[in-house]
Design a protein around this motif. Structure first.
Motif, mmCIF file in Angstrom:
data_model
loop_
_atom_site.group_PDB
_atom_site.id
_atom_site.type_symbol
_atom_site.label_atom_id
_atom_site.label_comp_id
_atom_site.label_asym_id
_atom_site.label_seq_id
_atom_site.Cartn_x
_atom_site.Cartn_y
_atom_site.Cartn_z
ATOM 1 N N PHE A 51 -93.005 1.807 100.801
ATOM 2 C CA PHE A 51 -93.735 2.870 100.318
ATOM 3 C C PHE A 51 -95.183 2.932 100.481
ATOM 4 O O PHE A 51 -96.002 2.143 100.058
ATOM 5 N N CYS A 108 -97.264 13.900 100.128
ATOM 6 C CA CYS A 108 -98.109 13.954 98.900
ATOM 7 C C CYS A 108 -99.667 13.373 99.227
ATOM 8 O O CYS A 108 -99.705 12.650 100.397
ATOM 9 N N ILE A 120 -101.455 11.440 97.569
ATOM 10 C CA ILE A 120 -101.440 10.135 97.018
ATOM 11 C C ILE A 120 -99.946 9.358 96.879
ATOM 12 O O ILE A 120 -99.070 10.365 96.647
ATOM 13 N N HIS A 121 -100.047 8.356 96.953
ATOM 14 C CA HIS A 121 -98.397 7.823 96.492
ATOM 15 C C HIS A 121 -98.757 7.089 95.411
ATOM 16 O O HIS A 121 -99.206 6.036 95.144
ATOM 17 N N CYS A 122 -97.892 7.255 94.251
ATOM 18 C CA CYS A 122 -98.102 6.723 92.842
ATOM 19 C C CYS A 122 -96.679 5.673 92.941
ATOM 20 O O CYS A 122 -95.700 5.996 93.351
ATOM 21 N N CYS A 174 -93.165 6.188 91.564
ATOM 22 C CA CYS A 174 -92.544 7.482 91.676
ATOM 23 C C CYS A 174 -91.114 7.568 91.837
ATOM 24 O O CYS A 174 -90.341 6.818 92.415
ATOM 25 N N ARG A 196 -100.177 17.173 92.174
ATOM 26 C CA ARG A 196 -101.357 16.337 91.743
ATOM 27 C C ARG A 196 -102.541 16.527 92.395
ATOM 28 O O ARG A 196 -103.609 15.988 92.020
HETATM 29 S S1 SF4 Z 1 -95.188 11.006 91.480
HETATM 30 FE FE1 SF4 Z 1 -95.573 13.081 92.542
HETATM 31 S S2 SF4 Z 1 -97.559 12.755 93.809
HETATM 32 FE FE2 SF4 Z 1 -96.855 10.619 93.224
HETATM 33 S S3 SF4 Z 1 -95.706 9.980 94.909
HETATM 34 FE FE3 SF4 Z 1 -93.986 10.943 93.479
HETATM 35 S S4 SF4 Z 1 -94.060 13.108 94.368
HETATM 36 FE FE4 SF4 Z 1 -95.895 12.182 95.232
#
Ligand code: SF4
Length: 299
Positions: free
Chosen positions: A17, A84, A86-88, A91, A159
């Motif tokens: 990821f 996105c 940003i990558h959380c 997620c 986000r």
């Molecule tokens: S939580 Fe939302 S902004 Fe963060 S990686 Fe997943 S889909 Fe993208």
């Protein structure tokens, strides 16, 4: 590229990821603090190599068709893009099959679906992050929806207003103004008060000036926001930004992110304590999405 960005992108294992963080936001990380709530949310940890957790914790992979997911009555969720800003790391869609599920390729199917289900009055643009789409792509979706008289609420789950506030520019503002027949709702995703700053306050002010209802959803995350103080500060700062706390989600047990999980008993305790230090309108609903249920479960 900043030294810090280079360090994270080249020397950090990403466990399948990709690391993705807007530069402006990265500059607010406290790189000398291993417990920095931003570092913990967005920089991979070796804990991601552990094999437990589920690929599809919300059982969405089998119910999505052409970017359309209907879980609840009267509203439908569409996946607009897999991208996105940003990558959380936590997620729940980190293993999601985005390919073939961009609604832009299935607009006719969406309009047919909504025509066949006139009880649906709200469309939720999700992803990925719907604000990653260019304005002309968003316009295509809005123009298609406009042909239906049954839709009166359009909601974004995004986000971007807080992690890439410059996206909320004049052109976006003009675009939203073109569709003033709908109630607009934006649900932001902020987990810690450190994610809120003067730059994103300006973006939120712009959105508020358009009459958009601003709500926030957070995920309860271990060692990031699992104290009363942190959640209280988050709610107060969200309110200062003009955003109401809406949901605090129990973590969805996704593979590669189980180290973020907080026991539900602790979550319940935190909410009980929050109720004693905040007015009711600043206490988010503590919820869990349980696949197959007709609504989110209040914990
Ligand atoms: S939580 Fe939302 S902004 Fe963060 S990686 Fe997943 S889909 Fe993208």
């Amino acid at each position: 590229m900043s030294e810090l960005k280079e360090k994270w992108q080249q020397k950090t294992e990403d466990y399948g990821f990709k690391v993705k963080i807007p530069s402006d936001l990265l500059s607010t990380f406290d790189e000398h603090n291993p417990n920095d709530p931003l570092t913990k949310q967005f920089i991979p940890s070796i804990d991601e190599s552990k094999g437990d957790g589920l690929i599809d914790p919300l059982q969405e992979h089998d119910i999505i068709h052409g970017g359309i997911i209907q879980k609840y009555k009267h509203r439908v969720l569409i996946t607009t893009t897999g991208a996105c800003a940003i990558h959380c790391r936590y997620c729940f869609r980190r293993h999601f099959p985005y390919e073939g599920n961009s609604i832009l390729k299935h607009l006719d199917q969406l309009i047919q679906y909504l025509s066949d289900h006139p009880d649906i009055n709200e469309v939720i643009l999700s992803g990925g992050d719907p604000l990653m789409l260019k304005n002309h792509h968003l316009k295509k979706i809005f123009d298609a929806l406009q042909s239906l008289k049954t839709i009166n609420i359009v909601r974004f789950h995004t986000r971007i207003p807080t992690v890439l506030p410059k996206r909320i520019d004049y052109a976006f503002k003009q675009l939203i103004k073109e569709y003033n027949q709908w109630h607009w709702v934006i649900v932001t995703h902020v987990n810690h008060a450190n994610e809120l700053n003067d730059q994103n306050k300006l973006a939120i002010d712009t959105l508020k000036s358009l009459g958009i209802t601003m709500l926030n959803q957070s995920v309860l995350l271990k060692d990031i926001n699992d104290t009363v103080d942190t959640l209280q500060t988050l709610s107060l700062k969200l309110f200062n930004h003009g955003i109401l706390p809406y949901y605090l989600h129990q973590f969805d047990p996704v593979k590669g992110a189980m180290h973020f999980e907080v026991p539900m008993s602790k979550g319940r305790h935190l909410i009980k304590e929050l109720q004693t230090v905040l007015p009711g309108y600043l206490v988010p609903k503590y919820v869990q999405e349980q696949p197959g249920q007709p609504n989110k479960t209040i914990l």
